[in-house]
Design an enzyme around this catalytic site. Structure first.
Site: not given
Length: 424
Positions: A74, A140
């Site tokens: 996040e 990611d």
């Protein structure tokens, strides 16, 4: 709109973990991490560095590394400007779609116009999906790098997503929100696994606080009787198991049992802030106010301005009719906390100011409370009442309140205009 868990210990832990990750992410932007009281497994990044983690996700994580993996992901959404890029992309796509639709309508052929509408909608959805997948892959990649730099095992990221996917692979409509809002595919898991394998293995040492925070969250979501049976059936309980049972016993007003369990915890870790706070809460319910105050003041020498200990001390002092001391404690805590101020801090400060006979200061504190929970109009009303209780001879106070009132009135007007635009 979301129900936020206003727990000093939970928020303190989450922000501590978040800033450990940020120190390795190379971002100078301020962030605020908060826990949403929601059993669904999800997390999200909002504008301004605000990152929300659902309580359900914290409970679903098997280790601190898995929670850190989601938070790193996040954080990457924010540092890579995915929100701003998504808004820009959506705006450009909408303009292209509008131009295509206009051209189709001008042909005068209803079949052409109908086909253009269908193709435009399909094209918009596909572009949005592609853009989201690109964002997820980039988050990611950047998140894995952040995890490695912060001392976590990057393999925790693909492992957590794969475990969630495997545990829900037969579900169709009841997938965890995290898998719906952050689409996970076998290709994405394979890609992140390959990236993680480029880093050396890390032997992680989970912070015991992670399990203690999980224990506290269980007391917010689980059935008391069922959970107590489960805990009491454990033959070799962990520290977190004992802590959770003590919390349940305290919540049930079984003070003798709670104290007995707390003694076990303090024998293991006499300087642990959460255990000291637990004992003080027990003494508070036993009406041993002097003992609780002495314990908390001693602990605050070890942990100056620690939020949980400070708010407990202020509560004890209010019950002892030491309102001025309680107000002073809360003012210092608010000054120290900066971005990590919980609305409840201002609520407790207002209570202390009222008890001290300082109505003016109480109105100002309540104004900040309402502002933090998103009720700007009510905050404005509180500041107006503060001005009504201030004489113009008190020039500094008058100017300070007036300046804050002006700022909030402007914000309230902007919010009202936005609401009106949304209704149109």
């Amino acid at each position: 709109q979301a129900q936020i868990i206003e727990s000093p210990e939970i928020n303190g832990y989450l922000n501590s973990l978040g800033y450990r990750l940020l120190s390795s992410a190379g971002s100078q932007q301020p962030f605020t991490f908060f826990v949403v009281d929601d059993p669904n497994i999800n997390a999200f990044a909002g504008p301004g560095g605000y990152i929300g983690i659902h309580s359900g996700l914290i409970l679903a994580a098997d280790s601190e590394g898995e929670l850190a993996a989601v938070m790193a992901h996040e954080i990457a959404h924010v540092t890579q400007h995915h929100l701003a890029r998504a808004f820009k992309k959506a705006s450009a796509t909408n303009m292209q779609s509008f131009a295509a639709l206009l051209a189709a309508i001008l042909t005068g052929n209803p079949n052409v116009a109908e086909a253009a509408i269908a193709l435009s909608a399909a094209g918009n959805i596909q572009q949005q999906l592609n853009f989201t997948r690109d964002n997820e892959r980039e988050a990611d990649r950047v998140g894995i790098e952040t995890l490695a730099r912060a001392g976590f095992d990057p393999r925790d990221m693909p492992a957590f997503f794969e475990r969630l996917q495997q545990s829900t692979r037969y579900m169709e409509s009841d997938l965890p929100e995290l898998l719906r809002t952050h689409p996970v595919t076998p290709a994405r898991i394979a890609d992140s696994t390959n990236r993680a394998e480029q880093y050396p293995h890390v032997k992680e040492h989970d912070s015991n606080d992670f399990y203690l925070i999980q224990a506290q969250l269980h007391t917010l979501h689980d059935d008391r009787q069922q959970r107590l049976k489960t805990l009491q059936a454990i033959k070799s309980p962990t520290t977190a198991n004992i802590y959770e049972e003590a919390l349940w016993q305290l919540d049930s007003a079984n003070l003798k049992e709670a104290e007995k369990l707390c003694k076990k915890l303090l024998d293991k870790a006499p300087e642990k802030d959460l255990f000291i706070a637990l004992q003080a809460r027990i003494e508070l319910q036993q009406n041993k106010l002097d003992t609780a105050e002495e314990r908390l003041k001693a602990a605050l020498k070890l942990y100056p301005h620690q939020p949980l200990l400070t708010t407990l001390l202020a509560d004890v002092q209010l019950r002892e009719n030491k309102a001025s001391e309680a107000a002073a404690e809360m003012r210092q805590l608010i000054t120290q906390q900066e971005r990590f101020i919980l609305p409840s801090y201002y609520q407790l400060l207002a209570k202390a100011e009222v008890a001290s006979g300082h109505e003016n200061d109480a109105y100002q504190a309540m104004a900040e409370y309402y502002y933090l929970i998103g009720q700007t109009r009510t905050a404005v009303d509180q500041l107006k009442m503060a001005l009504d209780h201030t004489t113009k001879e008190d020039n500094f106070r008058w100017e300070r309140i007036s300046s804050r009132l002006h700022d909030l009135q402007k914000e309230a007007l902007d919010e009202e205009r936005k609401d009106n635009d949304d209704k149109k």
